[in-house]
Design a protein around this motif. Structure first.
Motif, PDB file in Angstrom:
ATOM      1  N   THR A  88      42.973  41.922  26.636  1.00 42.05           N
ATOM      2  CA  THR A  88      43.648  42.345  27.862  1.00 42.05           C
ATOM      3  C   THR A  88      42.852  43.357  28.660  1.00 42.05           C
ATOM      4  O   THR A  88      42.766  43.256  29.886  1.00 42.05           O
ATOM      5  CB  THR A  88      45.033  42.942  27.532  1.00 42.05           C
ATOM      6  OG1 THR A  88      45.695  42.088  26.614  1.00 42.05           O
ATOM      7  CG2 THR A  88      45.868  43.072  28.785  1.00 42.05           C
ATOM      8  N   ASP A  89      42.255  44.346  27.982  1.00 47.31           N
ATOM      9  CA  ASP A  89      41.525  45.366  28.741  1.00 47.31           C
ATOM     10  C   ASP A  89      40.138  44.902  29.170  1.00 47.31           C
ATOM     11  O   ASP A  89      39.381  45.654  29.774  1.00 47.31           O
ATOM     12  CB  ASP A  89      41.477  46.708  28.002  1.00 47.31           C
ATOM     13  CG  ASP A  89      40.808  46.631  26.646  1.00 47.31           C
ATOM     14  OD1 ASP A  89      40.646  45.515  26.105  1.00 47.31           O
ATOM     15  OD2 ASP A  89      40.452  47.688  26.107  1.00 47.31           O
ATOM     16  N   ALA A  90      39.831  43.638  28.917  1.00 44.28           N
ATOM     17  CA  ALA A  90      38.648  43.010  29.497  1.00 44.28           C
ATOM     18  C   ALA A  90      39.078  41.950  30.501  1.00 44.28           C
ATOM     19  O   ALA A  90      38.380  40.975  30.754  1.00 44.28           O
ATOM     20  CB  ALA A  90      37.756  42.420  28.418  1.00 44.28           C
ATOM     21  N   THR A  91      40.296  42.129  31.035  1.00 44.75           N
ATOM     22  CA  THR A  91      40.755  41.330  32.168  1.00 44.75           C
ATOM     23  C   THR A  91      41.065  42.294  33.310  1.00 44.75           C
ATOM     24  O   THR A  91      41.179  43.500  33.104  1.00 44.75           O
ATOM     25  CB  THR A  91      42.018  40.492  31.844  1.00 44.75           C
ATOM     26  OG1 THR A  91      43.143  41.363  31.656  1.00 44.75           O
ATOM     27  CG2 THR A  91      41.811  39.617  30.629  1.00 44.75           C
ATOM     28  N   ALA A  92      41.201  41.748  34.492  1.00 46.15           N
ATOM     29  CA  ALA A  92      41.515  42.567  35.667  1.00 46.15           C
ATOM     30  C   ALA A  92      42.503  41.814  36.538  1.00 46.15           C
ATOM     31  O   ALA A  92      42.518  40.580  36.559  1.00 46.15           O
ATOM     32  CB  ALA A  92      40.248  42.882  36.460  1.00 46.15           C
ATOM     33  N   THR A  93      43.303  42.593  37.275  1.00 45.20           N
ATOM     34  CA  THR A  93      44.266  41.978  38.175  1.00 45.20           C
ATOM     35  C   THR A  93      44.516  42.889  39.374  1.00 45.20           C
ATOM     36  O   THR A  93      43.885  43.944  39.508  1.00 45.20           O
ATOM     37  CB  THR A  93      45.584  41.637  37.448  1.00 45.20           C
ATOM     38  OG1 THR A  93      46.354  40.784  38.300  1.00 45.20           O
ATOM     39  CG2 THR A  93      46.366  42.879  37.066  1.00 45.20           C
ATOM     40  N   PHE A  94      45.444  42.465  40.218  1.00 43.08           N
ATOM     41  CA  PHE A  94      45.755  43.159  41.464  1.00 43.08           C
ATOM     42  C   PHE A  94      47.269  43.281  41.619  1.00 43.08           C
ATOM     43  O   PHE A  94      48.006  42.456  41.086  1.00 43.08           O
ATOM     44  CB  PHE A  94      45.199  42.369  42.657  1.00 43.08           C
ATOM     45  CG  PHE A  94      43.731  42.077  42.549  1.00 43.08           C
ATOM     46  CD1 PHE A  94      42.797  42.963  43.077  1.00 43.08           C
ATOM     47  CD2 PHE A  94      43.281  40.939  41.901  1.00 43.08           C
ATOM     48  CE1 PHE A  94      41.444  42.710  42.949  1.00 43.08           C
ATOM     49  CE2 PHE A  94      41.923  40.677  41.776  1.00 43.08           C
ATOM     50  CZ  PHE A  94      41.006  41.568  42.303  1.00 43.08           C
ATOM     51  N   PRO A  95      47.741  44.276  42.354  1.00 51.83           N
ATOM     52  CA  PRO A  95      49.179  44.365  42.612  1.00 51.83           C
ATOM     53  C   PRO A  95      49.686  43.077  43.269  1.00 51.83           C
ATOM     54  O   PRO A  95      48.971  42.431  44.039  1.00 51.83           O
ATOM     55  CB  PRO A  95      49.298  45.556  43.574  1.00 51.83           C
ATOM     56  CG  PRO A  95      48.056  46.359  43.347  1.00 51.83           C
ATOM     57  CD  PRO A  95      46.991  45.366  43.004  1.00 51.83           C
ATOM     58  N   ILE A  96      50.932  42.731  42.943  1.00 50.79           N
ATOM     59  CA  ILE A  96      51.537  41.509  43.487  1.00 50.79           C
ATOM     60  C   ILE A  96      52.720  41.882  44.379  1.00 50.79           C
ATOM     61  O   ILE A  96      53.630  42.593  43.951  1.00 50.79           O
ATOM     62  CB  ILE A  96      52.026  40.578  42.364  1.00 50.79           C
ATOM     63  CG1 ILE A  96      50.850  40.160  41.479  1.00 50.79           C
ATOM     64  CG2 ILE A  96      52.726  39.349  42.954  1.00 50.79           C
ATOM     65  CD1 ILE A  96      51.279  39.338  40.277  1.00 50.79           C
TER      66      ILE A  96
END
Length: 197
Positions: free
Chosen positions: A136-144
């Motif tokens: 998980t901490d090697a993934t990234a995302t953005f506010p939705i």
């Protein structure tokens, strides 16, 4: 058990979008690179996945030149690069055939976006019978934005809206949905200790 690291969509396209400044992990390329180094060190297969939307005129349109790995990431000789047009890394690629040919039974997943291409790939991989490790901490995302939010708002207004789902909640929800059902949740430091770099 033969294992493959899937590096999903850690590509320049995302850095060209206005919401990049709200990304949960600005150093996602470095995090992915740590996992790549660890995978190579033990002889795991590394598969690079890029997302493309031909003819869209977006940063994911290959004609604009942004569908390429972020700086600091480069496939080694023999490491496959697959290009997809779907959210998951299997449906529009030959990924399953590639993994079968290499005898892979477990996949480790990192990349962009946590709850979209990464989670969707994890779910499908589990359905196909692979063991799945989701870093998980090697993934990234953005506010939705909320589904009823007015279209066309700038990032500042999106971030100020209390109905916008923040990245920490997105990440937590992904872990809740995957753990014990589709994937084992792992931390970057467990698979690629910083001291081992």
């Amino acid at each position: 058990m033969n294992r493959a690291l899937l590096v999903i969509d850690v590509q320049e396209s995302f850095r060209r979008r206005p919401n990049w400044r709200a990304v949960s992990a600005p150093d996602i390329a470095d995090r992915a690179a740590r996992l790549v180094g660890a995978a190579r060190a033990v002889g795991d297969t590394v598969v690079w996945v890029l997302h493309t939307e031909p003819g869209s005129g977006t940063p994911f349109d290959p004609a604009l030149g942004h569908v390429r790995l972020m700086d600091g990431l480069e496939p080694a000789p023999g490491e496959p690069v697959v290009t997809k047009t779907s959210r998951n890394a299997f449906t529009t690629t030959g990924l399953q055939r590639l993994l079968t040919a290499r005898g892979v039974r477990e996949v480790v997943i990192c990349g962009i976006q946590t709850e979209q291409c990464c989670e969707t790939t994890a779910r499908l991989a589990a359905d196909l019978g692979y063991g799945v490790v989701f870093v998980t901490d090697a993934t990234a995302t953005f506010p939705i934005e909320h589904r009823d939010a007015p279209p066309g708002r700038g990032l500042d207004r999106i971030l100020a809206d209390p109905a916008t789902l923040p990245t920490d909640q997105i990440i937590a929800r992904t872990e809740y949905a995957l753990a014990g059902r589709f994937a084992a949740i792992a931390a970057l430091d467990d698979l690629a200790p910083a001291s081992a770099r």
